[in-house]
Scaffold this active site. Structure first.
Site, short mmCIF file in Angstrom:
data_model
loop_
_atom_site.label_atom_id
_atom_site.label_comp_id
_atom_site.label_asym_id
_atom_site.label_seq_id
_atom_site.Cartn_x
_atom_site.Cartn_y
_atom_site.Cartn_z
N ASP A 42 0.84 -1.19 0.00
CA ASP A 42 0.00 0.00 0.00
C ASP A 42 0.88 1.25 0.00
O ASP A 42 1.45 1.61 1.02
CB ASP A 42 -0.91 -0.01 1.24
N TYR A 47 3.76 9.56 -0.09
CA TYR A 47 4.72 8.91 0.80
C TYR A 47 6.17 9.14 0.35
O TYR A 47 7.11 8.88 1.11
CB TYR A 47 4.45 7.41 0.95
N LYS A 72 -1.99 5.92 -4.44
CA LYS A 72 -3.06 6.91 -4.21
C LYS A 72 -2.75 8.24 -4.88
O LYS A 72 -1.62 8.74 -4.80
CB LYS A 72 -3.23 7.15 -2.69
N HIS A 105 -6.78 9.75 -2.52
CA HIS A 105 -6.21 9.69 -1.16
C HIS A 105 -7.11 10.39 -0.12
O HIS A 105 -7.35 9.87 0.96
CB HIS A 105 -4.81 10.32 -1.17
P1 NAP Z 1 0.15 0.96 11.75
O1 NAP Z 1 0.51 -0.07 10.75
O2 NAP Z 1 -1.11 0.84 12.52
O3 NAP Z 1 1.31 1.14 12.83
C1 NAP Z 1 2.66 1.25 12.53
C2 NAP Z 1 3.41 1.40 13.83
O4 NAP Z 1 3.26 0.23 14.63
C3 NAP Z 1 4.89 1.59 13.64
O5 NAP Z 1 5.34 2.44 14.67
C4 NAP Z 1 5.46 0.17 13.81
O6 NAP Z 1 6.78 0.23 14.29
C5 NAP Z 1 4.52 -0.38 14.87
N1 NAP Z 1 4.31 -1.83 14.74
C6 NAP Z 1 4.05 -2.52 13.60
N2 NAP Z 1 3.83 -3.81 13.87
C7 NAP Z 1 3.96 -3.97 15.21
C8 NAP Z 1 3.85 -5.07 16.08
N3 NAP Z 1 3.56 -6.29 15.63
N4 NAP Z 1 4.06 -4.87 17.40
C9 NAP Z 1 4.37 -3.64 17.86
N5 NAP Z 1 4.47 -2.54 17.08
C10 NAP Z 1 4.27 -2.70 15.75
O7 NAP Z 1 0.12 2.41 11.13
P2 NAP Z 1 0.11 3.14 9.74
O8 NAP Z 1 1.43 3.03 9.09
O9 NAP Z 1 -0.43 4.49 10.05
O10 NAP Z 1 -1.00 2.40 8.90
C11 NAP Z 1 -0.71 1.32 8.05
C12 NAP Z 1 -0.67 1.74 6.58
O11 NAP Z 1 -1.93 2.32 6.20
C13 NAP Z 1 0.31 2.86 6.23
O12 NAP Z 1 1.64 2.43 6.20
C14 NAP Z 1 -0.23 3.32 4.90
O13 NAP Z 1 0.13 2.43 3.87
C15 NAP Z 1 -1.73 3.26 5.18
N6 NAP Z 1 -2.30 4.58 5.61
C16 NAP Z 1 -3.17 5.21 4.77
C17 NAP Z 1 -3.69 6.45 5.12
C18 NAP Z 1 -4.68 7.11 4.21
O14 NAP Z 1 -4.93 8.32 4.37
N7 NAP Z 1 -5.27 6.39 3.27
C19 NAP Z 1 -3.31 7.07 6.32
C20 NAP Z 1 -2.43 6.39 7.17
C21 NAP Z 1 -1.93 5.14 6.81
P3 NAP Z 1 7.97 -0.60 13.58
O15 NAP Z 1 8.04 -0.12 12.16
O16 NAP Z 1 9.16 -0.24 14.38
O17 NAP Z 1 7.60 -2.05 13.69
#
Ligand code: NAP
Length: 314
Positions: A42, A47, A72, A105
């Site tokens: 994704d 990004y 996006k 997006h």
């Molecule tokens: P997330 O995946 O909920 O959280 C990432 C955080 O959690 C990082 O700090 C990571 O640290 C930690 N983490 C990951 N796996 C873990 C585990 N098993 N145990 C403990 N900590 C863990 O957050 P996100 O990146 O915001 O959301 C996921 C994806 O959604 C994004 O990367 C992006 O592709 C997409 N997104 C889209 C939008 C939109 O507007 N459409 C907005 C936000 C995000 P480490 O890297 O150190 O493991």
């Protein structure tokens, strides 16, 4: 496991999020993610790491057709004159000739910034100051340009992100191709049950982002996230994790996927990447699902109202 989209294509239920993957390390991280078994990636123009992702796809031995690549459209390319240009740039940077999924997006049209002037154009889409610059483009016009990319074979499925119920209903009134996917912030502290029910009833698949709630926003030093107890340490989540011999992260992802909502966790760490992928081989009981449902606080961490009083979610 996958979700069958209304476009006819299958989307994996667990994918890999690429937001905040540093451009200099993203190739290595994505190669690790491919190695441990992720198929869905994704990404987004905003990004700033499309080229690094493209290098990973090129280096890996995995055939293109086995990958599911999402990207996006950024806010500054909403005008129908710029949607294809934006998509072409993403295709070029990723080194692929089609995207599996191309999302709007945000339902926010910002001023056009030419690619040769600044790319990606950044949060405010400004060349001259740090203020937000907007443009008057109705969403249906952007959507029609998205549809034309499906017809040209540049993208297989199209969808939306950060849209609320009324905007989705309006889009459905005028679209020729229905959105295949809605991507939203969705976690135990922000569950939006009515939006989920409405969207799924329309045959639109949902992808949850930021499944770990405040966790992703801690590195941005978000006050809201810093002030919120982490979901990983929540007694309810910890007790369910203990009962299943799983980690809290796995419980949060299973609570989501068990309701047929896809997840795209991001991790820089190979061990956590594997942990996040292994979330489909057990089931939570109805009682456990309900316990997590009770944690809803309606707490949104990614809110354009906080950026510049942009009224998407009011
Ligand atoms: P997330 O995946 O909920 O959280 C990432 C955080 O959690 C990082 O700090 C990571 O640290 C930690 N983490 C990951 N796996 C873990 C585990 N098993 N145990 C403990 N900590 C863990 O957050 P996100 O990146 O915001 O959301 C996921 C994806 O959604 C994004 O990367 C992006 O592709 C997409 N997104 C889209 C939008 C939109 O507007 N459409 C907005 C936000 C995000 P480490 O890297 O150190 O493991």
């Amino acid at each position: 496991m996958s979700i069958k989209l209304n476009s006819g294509y299958e989307m994996p239920l667990v994918g890999f999020g690429c937001w905040k993957l540093d451009e200099s390390k993203a190739t290595e991280v994505v190669l690790d993610a491919i190695e441990v078994g992720y198929k869905l990636f994704d990404g987004a123009q905003d990004y700033g790491n499309c080229e690094a992702l493209g290098k990973a796809f090129a280096k890996s031995s995995i055939p293109r057709e086995e990958l599911f690549i999402t990207s996006k459209l950024w806010n500054s390319y909403h005008h129908p004159n710029h949607v294809e240009e934006a998509c072409d740039k993403v295709l070029k940077d990723l080194g692929v000739d089609y995207l599996d999924l191309w999302l709007i997006h945000f339902p926010i049209a910002q001023a056009y910034v030419p690619i040769d002037k600044k790319y990606p154009p950044g949060f405010t889409c400004s060349l001259s100051d740090d203020k937000f610059h907007f443009e008057d483009v109705p969403l249906l016009e952007t959507w029609k340009a998205m549809e034309s990319l499906v017809k040209k074979g540049k993208v297989r499925s199209i969808g939306i992100s950060n849209f609320s119920g009324a905007l989705i209903q309006d889009l459905l009134r005028g679209c020729e191709i229905k959105p295949a996917v809605l991507q939203i912030e969705h976690h135990a502290y922000l569950q939006q049950p009515r939006l989920v029910e409405y969207v799924q009833s329309q045959g639109i698949a949902i992808t949850a982002y930021s499944s770990f709630g405040p966790q992703s926003f801690l590195e941005l030093k978000s006050k809201k996230a810093l002030d919120t107890p982490t979901l990983f340490d929540h007694d309810v989540i910890k007790a369910i994790a203990k009962a299943h011999n799983k980690t809290p992260a796995q419980i949060l992802l299973r609570w989501t996927t068990q309701r047929n909502i896809a997840v795209i966790p991001k991790s820089n760490n190979k061990k956590r990447m594997i942990e996040n992928l292994e979330v489909l081989d057990f089931n939570l009981s109805e009682e456990e699902m309900k316990e997590i449902t009770k944690l809803d606080l309606g707490l949104r961490f990614n809110d354009p109202w906080d950026w510049d009083k942009i009224p998407i979610f009011i």
